[in-house]
Design an enzyme around this catalytic site. Structure first.
Site, mmCIF file in Angstrom:
data_model
loop_
_atom_site.group_PDB
_atom_site.id
_atom_site.type_symbol
_atom_site.label_atom_id
_atom_site.label_comp_id
_atom_site.label_asym_id
_atom_site.label_seq_id
_atom_site.Cartn_x
_atom_site.Cartn_y
_atom_site.Cartn_z
ATOM 1 N N ASP A 123 0.833 -1.211 0.000
ATOM 2 C CA ASP A 123 0.000 0.000 0.000
ATOM 3 C C ASP A 123 0.865 1.257 0.000
ATOM 4 O O ASP A 123 0.571 2.222 0.704
ATOM 5 C CB ASP A 123 -0.919 -0.044 1.238
ATOM 6 C CG ASP A 123 -2.168 0.808 1.083
ATOM 7 O OD1 ASP A 123 -2.469 1.239 -0.057
ATOM 8 O OD2 ASP A 123 -2.843 1.063 2.096
HETATM 9 P P1 ATP Z 1 -5.855 3.568 4.160
HETATM 10 O O1 ATP Z 1 -7.136 3.894 3.508
HETATM 11 O O2 ATP Z 1 -4.673 4.169 3.468
HETATM 12 O O3 ATP Z 1 -5.645 2.133 4.455
HETATM 13 P P2 ATP Z 1 -5.861 3.772 6.963
HETATM 14 O O4 ATP Z 1 -7.220 3.651 7.537
HETATM 15 O O5 ATP Z 1 -5.041 2.566 6.978
HETATM 16 O O6 ATP Z 1 -5.901 4.368 5.543
HETATM 17 P P3 ATP Z 1 -3.686 5.473 7.785
HETATM 18 O O7 ATP Z 1 -3.156 5.581 6.403
HETATM 19 O O8 ATP Z 1 -2.816 4.809 8.775
HETATM 20 O O9 ATP Z 1 -5.150 4.863 7.838
HETATM 21 O O10 ATP Z 1 -4.043 6.922 8.298
HETATM 22 C C1 ATP Z 1 -4.966 7.707 7.565
HETATM 23 C C2 ATP Z 1 -4.473 9.146 7.542
HETATM 24 O O11 ATP Z 1 -4.382 9.631 8.902
HETATM 25 C C3 ATP Z 1 -3.092 9.322 6.965
HETATM 26 O O12 ATP Z 1 -3.101 9.437 5.561
HETATM 27 C C4 ATP Z 1 -2.645 10.608 7.659
HETATM 28 O O13 ATP Z 1 -3.195 11.737 7.012
HETATM 29 C C5 ATP Z 1 -3.258 10.466 9.046
HETATM 30 N N1 ATP Z 1 -2.298 9.808 9.960
HETATM 31 C C6 ATP Z 1 -2.210 8.494 10.227
HETATM 32 N N2 ATP Z 1 -1.214 8.206 11.071
HETATM 33 C C7 ATP Z 1 -0.628 9.381 11.381
HETATM 34 C C8 ATP Z 1 0.495 9.767 12.204
HETATM 35 N N3 ATP Z 1 1.202 8.863 12.880
HETATM 36 N N4 ATP Z 1 0.807 11.081 12.259
HETATM 37 C C9 ATP Z 1 0.104 11.990 11.566
HETATM 38 N N5 ATP Z 1 -0.950 11.707 10.777
HETATM 39 C C10 ATP Z 1 -1.324 10.420 10.665
HETATM 40 MG MG MG Z 2 -3.410 4.812 4.769
HETATM 41 MG MG MG Z 3 -4.193 1.252 5.769
#
Ligand code: ATP
Ligand code: MG
Ligand code: MG
Length: 342
Positions: A185
């Site tokens: 990803d």
């Molecule tokens: P995806 O749809 O990509 O799978 P997801 O639900 O797995 O998303 P993440 O990508 O981990 O979630 O986080 C979503 C968003 O939240 C990130 O793109 C970022 O903008 C914000 N975010 C996540 N973790 C952090 C962090 N450690 N510090 C700052 N912002 C964060």
């Molecule tokens: Mg993400």
């Molecule tokens: Mg994710």
């Protein structure tokens, strides 16, 4: 009482993904700010729980400066049973039976299912909440690139920054691949940016789709990524290797995604629309645009090899670390700020 409520002050929602939300939180104990990812799921949905747990189980292993720093993860059981409400902060810590659950894996999934069913019988539909506490980063690469685009005619491509970003991204991938883990990803919203003393550095994060692979062949449970998921979200589709929707793919899917990201680092798009169009064109033709070739002659063949449709022709991450460093020296651009317009 919920550990989340007891120990943290929940701040604003800083991100939302397919499964959960990410909040900026302040610890009542150490007074520092953290990013806490909150993932809610039905407590009887052991398959989903297992998948979500793999995110923190993977992340916990990556102690390297090129990754978002992982701190801790814990599970809570939502006390308002039977409700699928959106409230994230009404939780109740899981007690005695959580050990069955936490040892759930491929082999003892059935045992864990039994224990889940036992819980489900005694209660109405409950929700599990998985909390993943990690370092709070300043931004993400997609926001960074958007801001660069918004500068319009004042935007510059900073070669020194690109060099640092590319080296960090490839080193992070090399680290994962050496451990036989495929990220699956890699895209700008999963690449995090920290700014310290006016210096931007990037870190790889979001291990939700990361999986261990054996050698070059993926295990049977390595289901193809749903084509619906890949096509529904252009932000995901643009970076996904074409073979990801089939059952046969290897670590080289990460190289493909990184190739698209690297291309993007060297281009200032005029609009978001132009960005999507140019990245689609790159995917379709398999080669960078003519203008790109003129300005970045050294980078064009590297990107072309990374996004090759034949997965086995893509270079390995460790080879790329060396190749990209050499490319910067060849172009002797490492100390100049240049602006490119397309
Ligand atoms: P995806 O749809 O990509 O799978 P997801 O639900 O797995 O998303 P993440 O990508 O981990 O979630 O986080 C979503 C968003 O939240 C990130 O793109 C970022 O903008 C914000 N975010 C996540 N973790 C952090 C962090 N450690 N510090 C700052 N912002 C964060
Ligand atoms: Mg993400
Ligand atoms: Mg994710």
């Amino acid at each position: 009482i919920s550990r989340f409520e007891k120990d943290f002050i929940k701040g604003q929602c800083i991100g939302q993904g397919g499964f959960g939300k990410v909040y900026q939180c302040e610890s009542r104990i150490d007074k520092q700010s953290y990013a806490i990812k909150v993932i809610r799921m039905r407590s009887d949905d052991i398959k989903t729980l297992e998948k979500q747990l793999s995110e923190c189980r993977n992340h916990a292993q990556f102690n390297s400066p090129n990754f978002v720093r992982y701190h801790d993860a814990w599970l809570e059981l939502d006390s308002c049973s039977g409700s699928l409400s959106e409230s994230d902060n009404s939780g109740q810590s899981i007690t005695s039976w959580n050990s069955d659950l936490l040892t759930a894996n491929e082999e003892n999934l059935n045992d864990a299912n039994v224990s889940i069913n036992r819980v489900a019988e005694n209660s109405e539909l409950k929700m599990h909440i998985l909390y993943i506490k990690m370092e709070l980063c300043n931004s993400t690469l997609d926001k960074y690139l958007e801001r660069r685009m918004d500068l319009g005619s004042n935007a510059t491509i900073n070669i020194r920054v690109n060099r640092r970003f590319i080296n960090s991204l490839l080193s992070a991938i090399e680290f994962l691949h050496r451990k036989d883990i495929v990220h699956r990803d890699i895209k700008p919203s999963n690449i995090f940016v920290n700014s310290q003393d006016g210096r931007d550095t990037i870190l790889l994060g979001d291990f939700g789709l990361a999986r261990k692979i054996q050698g070059q062949a993926l295990p049977d449970d390595m289901e193809p990524l749903a084509s619906s998921m890949l096509s529904s979200n252009v932000g995901t589709f643009l970076y996904a290797a074409p073979e990801l929707s089939s059952k046969k793919y290897t670590k080289s899917v990460d190289i493909y995604s990184a190739g698209i990201v690297i291309y993007e680092l060297f281009i200032i798009f005029k609009t978001g629309h132009e960005r999507v169009a140019m990245l689609k064109e790159l995917r379709e033709t398999g080669v960078p645009s003519r203008e790109f070739n003129q300005h970045f002659a050294v980078w064009a063949p590297i990107i072309t090899s990374m996004i090759s449709k034949s997965a086995d022709k893509r270079p390995t991450a460790s080879k790329l670390v060396t190749e990209c460093e050499a490319a910067f020296w060849t172009e002797k651009l490492s100390i100049k700020n240049i602006r490119k317009e397309y």
